[in-house]
Design an enzyme around this catalytic site. Structure first.
Site, PDB file in Angstrom:
ATOM      1  N   GLY A   4      -0.159   4.999  -1.067  1.00 19.50           N
ATOM      2  CA  GLY A   4      -1.150   5.739  -0.270  1.00 19.50           C
ATOM      3  C   GLY A   4      -0.536   6.954   0.418  1.00 19.50           C
TER       4      GLY A   4
ATOM      5  CE  LYS B 286      -7.453   0.638   9.584  1.00 18.74           C
ATOM      6  NZ  LYS B 286      -6.226   0.016   9.049  1.00 18.74           N
TER       7      LYS B 286
ATOM      8  N   GLY C 112       0.849  -1.197   0.000  1.00 21.29           N
ATOM      9  CA  GLY C 112       0.000   0.000   0.000  1.00 21.29           C
ATOM     10  C   GLY C 112       0.884   1.246   0.000  1.00 21.29           C
TER      11      GLY C 112
ATOM     12  CB  ILE D 280      -2.055  11.842   8.318  1.00 22.47           C
ATOM     13  CG1 ILE D 280      -2.245  10.631   9.218  1.00 22.47           C
ATOM     14  CG2 ILE D 280      -0.574  12.179   8.126  1.00 22.47           C
ATOM     15  CD1 ILE D 280      -1.382  10.539  10.428  1.00 22.47           C
TER      16      ILE D 280
ATOM     17  CG  ASP E 119      -0.399   0.827  -3.996  1.00 24.87           C
ATOM     18  OD1 ASP E 119      -0.287   1.481  -2.953  1.00 24.87           O
ATOM     19  OD2 ASP E 119      -1.501   0.519  -4.490  1.00 24.87           O
TER      20      ASP E 119
ATOM     21  CE1 TYR F  96     -10.206   4.368   9.187  1.00 25.49           C
ATOM     22  CE2 TYR F  96      -9.382   2.861   7.536  1.00 25.49           C
ATOM     23  CZ  TYR F  96      -9.163   3.834   8.465  1.00 25.49           C
ATOM     24  OH  TYR F  96      -7.890   4.280   8.696  1.00 25.49           O
TER      25      TYR F  96
ATOM     26  CG  ASN G  95      -4.985  -7.725  -4.695  1.00 23.26           C
ATOM     27  OD1 ASN G  95      -5.114  -7.634  -3.471  1.00 23.26           O
ATOM     28  ND2 ASN G  95      -6.009  -7.741  -5.523  1.00 23.26           N
TER      29      ASN G  95
HETATM   30  C1  VAH Z   1      -9.755   8.504   7.330  1.00 24.92           C
HETATM   31  N1  VAH Z   1      -7.526   9.488   7.257  1.00 24.92           N
HETATM   32  O1  VAH Z   1     -10.180   9.632   7.308  1.00 24.92           O
HETATM   33  C2  VAH Z   1      -8.283   8.305   7.685  1.00 24.92           C
HETATM   34  C3  VAH Z   1      -8.117   8.147   9.168  1.00 24.92           C
HETATM   35  C4  VAH Z   1      -8.751   8.999  11.431  1.00 24.92           C
HETATM   36  C5  VAH Z   1      -8.907   9.184   9.970  1.00 24.92           C
HETATM   37  O2  VAH Z   1      -8.448   6.858   9.573  1.00 24.92           O
HETATM   38  O3  VAH Z   1     -10.450   7.544   7.120  1.00 24.92           O
END
Ligand code: VAH
Length: 313
Positions: free
Chosen positions: A9, A144, A6, A170, A32, A140, A50
């Site tokens: 990214g 996690k 990755g 970030i 990637d 997401y 992949n």
């Molecule tokens: C997102 N930049 O926005 C990522 C991150 C905390 C945000 O996990 O999904």
């Protein structure tokens, strides 16, 4: 040798740059989906991988004698809401494939990123503790939370040396964000320089934990280089840099570009942002492996504008 999966990214690109500076370009393989490397990755070995293809992963691990993998291939929060099944498949099975390489003795150490997205609407929002209510409401975030427990399980059962931090949003200028809810905090700088105005997809009071890319890279390298017995948490460490709302960020930009204007047109991503904390308690990372951020909001803004203005000319 090191493999970054990755690598194209937002974080992967800067991790490859930092790792190649630290260890030499030839020892850091970037990978990637795309067949060819983006420019920023072209100064060292590159392979198209992949992460769902475990045979391809093992083939690259063997041919480059890889001992460490940074597994950053994933769908981020906004994109995973558009493609839930792919989000689950890629985020969970991509992690499993890399964990299995360590379990089976092919590699020694893994870095895997978690996120403040593991927290949800019932989590205490201010100075969110390391251990608290999770209950994420995004695909997401669900992957996690599950991924963190999966990492801890592999560590406890198979001794897998996997390390992780919960990244906040970030901000950086060397790479573009891809499909996150916090991406506004990067787009706003590009728009401020190019057009002097920015239409924000979050509402003005959407406070979020954020971090400058140099701090995020520092945290990643520090946790990976720490002696194993200092890593007491094998789920994932809270880390924090700064916290701000879009209007506070806009004000900080106006200190440098006085006639910059911001408007607000919140979309579904505002709902995601509202489910996340506004600030994070990172005392365990500070205690266990000496974490501390360097960048204040003012330094982030001046550094971003300085570098993006250079690039814009
Ligand atoms: C997102 N930049 O926005 C990522 C991150 C905390 C945000 O996990 O999904």
């Amino acid at each position: 040798n090191i493999l970054v999966v990755g690598a194209a990214g937002q974080i992967g690109t800067e991790l490859v740059i930092a790792l190649r500076e630290q260890y030499g370009s030839d020892r850091v393989v970037a990978s990637d989906l795309n067949p060819k490397p983006i420019d920023a990755l072209a100064n060292g070995p590159y392979e198209s991988i992949n992460v769902l293809d475990k045979h391809r992963l093992l083939e690259v691990v063997k041919s480059y004698k890889i001992t460490e993998i940074y597994q950053l291939a994933a769908l981020l929060s906004a994109t995973a809401e558009q493609k839930p099944a792919l989000g689950w498949d890629l985020n969970m099975n991509g992690l499993s494939n890399v964990l299995d390489l360590a379990r089976d003795g092919h590699i020694k150490r893994i870095f895997w990123p978690s996120s403040i997205a593991v927290f949800g609407p019932h989590t205490p929002k201010v100075k969110t503790p390391q251990r608290t209510i999770m209950e994420p409401t995004t695909v997401y975030g669900i992957t996690k939370v599950a991924g963190e427990s999966w990492c801890e399980y592999y560590n406890k059962r198979y001794g897998t040396d996997v390390r992780s931090v919960r990244y906040p949003g970030i901000v950086g200028y060397k790479s573009n964000p891809g499909g996150g809810t916090t991406d506004y905090a990067v787009h706003i700088f590009h728009e401020a320089i190019k057009n002097g105005t920015y239409e924000c997809f979050l509402s003005e009071q959407a406070a979020l934990p954020m971090m400058y890319m140099p701090d995020a890279i520092k945290a990643t390298l520090e946790i990976m280089n720490a002696p194993s017995d200092q890593i007491k948490l094998r789920t994932s460490y809270n880390i924090s840099g700064v916290s701000f709302t879009p209007d506070v960020l806009a004000e900080a930009i106006k200190q440098h570009i006085p006639d910059f204007t911001i408007s607000y047109n919140p979309d579904y991503r505002d709902g995601i942002a509202k489910s996340w904390p506004s600030s994070i308690d990172d005392s365990m990372a500070r205690e266990d492996w000496g974490w501390k951020p360097d960048y204040s909001l003012e330094r982030i803004v001046s550094d971003m504008l300085e570098h993006l203005r250079e690039k814009a000319v």
